[in-house]
Design a protein around this motif. Structure first.
Motif, PDB file in Angstrom:
ATOM      1  N   UNK A  99       0.819  -1.203   0.000  1.00 29.38           N
ATOM      2  CA  UNK A  99       0.000   0.000   0.000  1.00 29.38           C
ATOM      3  C   UNK A  99       0.852   1.252   0.000  1.00 29.38           C
ATOM      4  N   UNK A 100       0.239   2.352  -0.381  1.00 28.05           N
ATOM      5  CA  UNK A 100       0.936   3.639  -0.392  1.00 28.05           C
ATOM      6  C   UNK A 100       1.215   4.089   1.042  1.00 28.05           C
ATOM      7  N   UNK A 206      -8.531   6.533  -3.114  1.00 26.76           N
ATOM      8  CA  UNK A 206      -8.808   6.697  -4.548  1.00 26.76           C
ATOM      9  C   UNK A 206      -7.865   7.656  -5.257  1.00 26.76           C
ATOM     10  N   UNK A 207      -7.150   8.483  -4.500  1.00 24.65           N
ATOM     11  CA  UNK A 207      -6.211   9.408  -5.131  1.00 24.65           C
ATOM     12  C   UNK A 207      -5.105   8.663  -5.875  1.00 24.65           C
ATOM     13  N   UNK A 208      -4.869   7.394  -5.499  1.00 25.81           N
ATOM     14  CA  UNK A 208      -3.784   6.619  -6.102  1.00 25.81           C
ATOM     15  C   UNK A 208      -4.276   5.590  -7.117  1.00 25.81           C
ATOM     16  N   UNK A 209      -5.515   5.701  -7.540  1.00 27.81           N
ATOM     17  CA  UNK A 209      -6.067   4.723  -8.481  1.00 27.81           C
ATOM     18  C   UNK A 209      -5.251   4.657  -9.768  1.00 27.81           C
ATOM     19  N   UNK A 210      -4.894   5.809 -10.303  1.00 26.90           N
ATOM     20  CA  UNK A 210      -4.119   5.838 -11.541  1.00 26.90           C
ATOM     21  C   UNK A 210      -2.754   5.192 -11.384  1.00 26.90           C
TER      22      UNK A 210
END
Length: 281
Positions: A99-100, A206-210
């Motif tokens: 995970x981030x 969700x900010x890291x979806x891309x």
């Protein structure tokens, strides 16, 4: 060097954490095949029952959570009492936190480091007095080629292994005069259960979806299927027979290539900014 099961006095004694699956299991099988004796530990040693049953008493397995320092001290003493010595210690137990960094909770971070870093530290502390008294021994720290730098989504894993690298360098210097050797093993990505049962994942932001999508594309079979952990075992068996083993050893062609590439990139960056660095005095 092959050790006959009939000559127990000549057989080496191994202490292996995380011995139930993956690399730990492969190393355990290889040591037994060489005629050596093994104390194998894991949180769940059920998968070792079949191996122990056919080992003629040369494999003793018991549960151990390396995150528990008191349990580690008692477990190492139990291992020593079982066979009367320890020759090769393999700090293999580990897990993956995926995970981030922004997503990682405090509990996740501490639990991850308790296993991947502190677990190896506790085992090292427990075995050094025994090996020092013997005047011999080899500690194998199972790290990763990625310990030299972090990578998206596995930053905590890299951090734990980088910390293990650092203390292993210090440990090697501290115990060398006692006849104790230390090697940091840096394996490639083998087909273990690290990415399934050995993985804890963060709640996704969700900010890291891309970024996650790009990483998934990058990792989807980029280097073909991961090799069987059994392919790493002969490397370890040859390593522990060396009279003057290296302090760091990449295991697997991909790991070796990545290690060299990383070293070259660091050197190139340092040279590119040499003028700025030298302005500091």
């Amino acid at each position: 060097m092959v050790h006959s099961p009939e000559t127990a006095a000549a057989a080496r004694v191994w202490f292996i954490t995380g011995a139930s699956r993956g690399l730990g299991r492969a190393f355990t099988e290889a040591a037994l095949a060489a005629g050596d004796r093994v104390v194998g530990t894991a949180r769940d040693v059920g998968p070792l029952e079949d191996l122990a049953a056919g080992s003629d008493g040369r494999l003793v397995a018991f549960p151990l959570d390396v995150a528990d320092r008191e349990a580690v001290m008692a477990g190492v003493r139990r291992a020593f009492d079982t066979f009367g010595r320890l020759d090769i210690v393999v700090n293999n137990a580990g897990q993956l936190l995926y995970g981030m960094l922004e997503e990682v909770t405090e509990d996740q971070a501490r639990a991850h480091m308790d296993t991947n870093f502190f677990g190896a530290l506790w085992v090292s502390q427990a075995v050094v007095p025994i090996l020092r008294e013997q005047g011999s021994g080899h500690i194998i720290q199972v790290g990763t080629v990625g310990a030299g730098g972090g990578f998206s989504c596995v930053g905590m894993y890299s951090a734990g292994k980088a910390a293990l690298d650092a203390i292993s360098e210090a440990l090697a210097m501290e115990v060398e005069s006692f006849g104790i050797k230390v090697t940091k093993l840096q394996p490639t990505s083998y087909d273990t259960e690290l990415f399934t049962t050995g993985t804890t994942a963060t709640d996704e932001n969700p900010a890291y979806t891309g970024l996650r999508a790009r990483l998934a594309e990058l990792w989807s079979g980029a280097n073909g299927p991961d090799p069987d952990p059994a392919q790493a075992a002969p490397v370890l068996m040859e390593l522990v027979d060396l009279p003057d083993p290296p302090r760091r050893l990449a295991v697997g062609g991909y790991s070796y290539d990545l290690s060299l590439e990383s070293d070259r990139e660091r050197t190139a960056e340092a040279e590119r900014w040499e003028a700025l660095s030298r302005k500091g005095g």
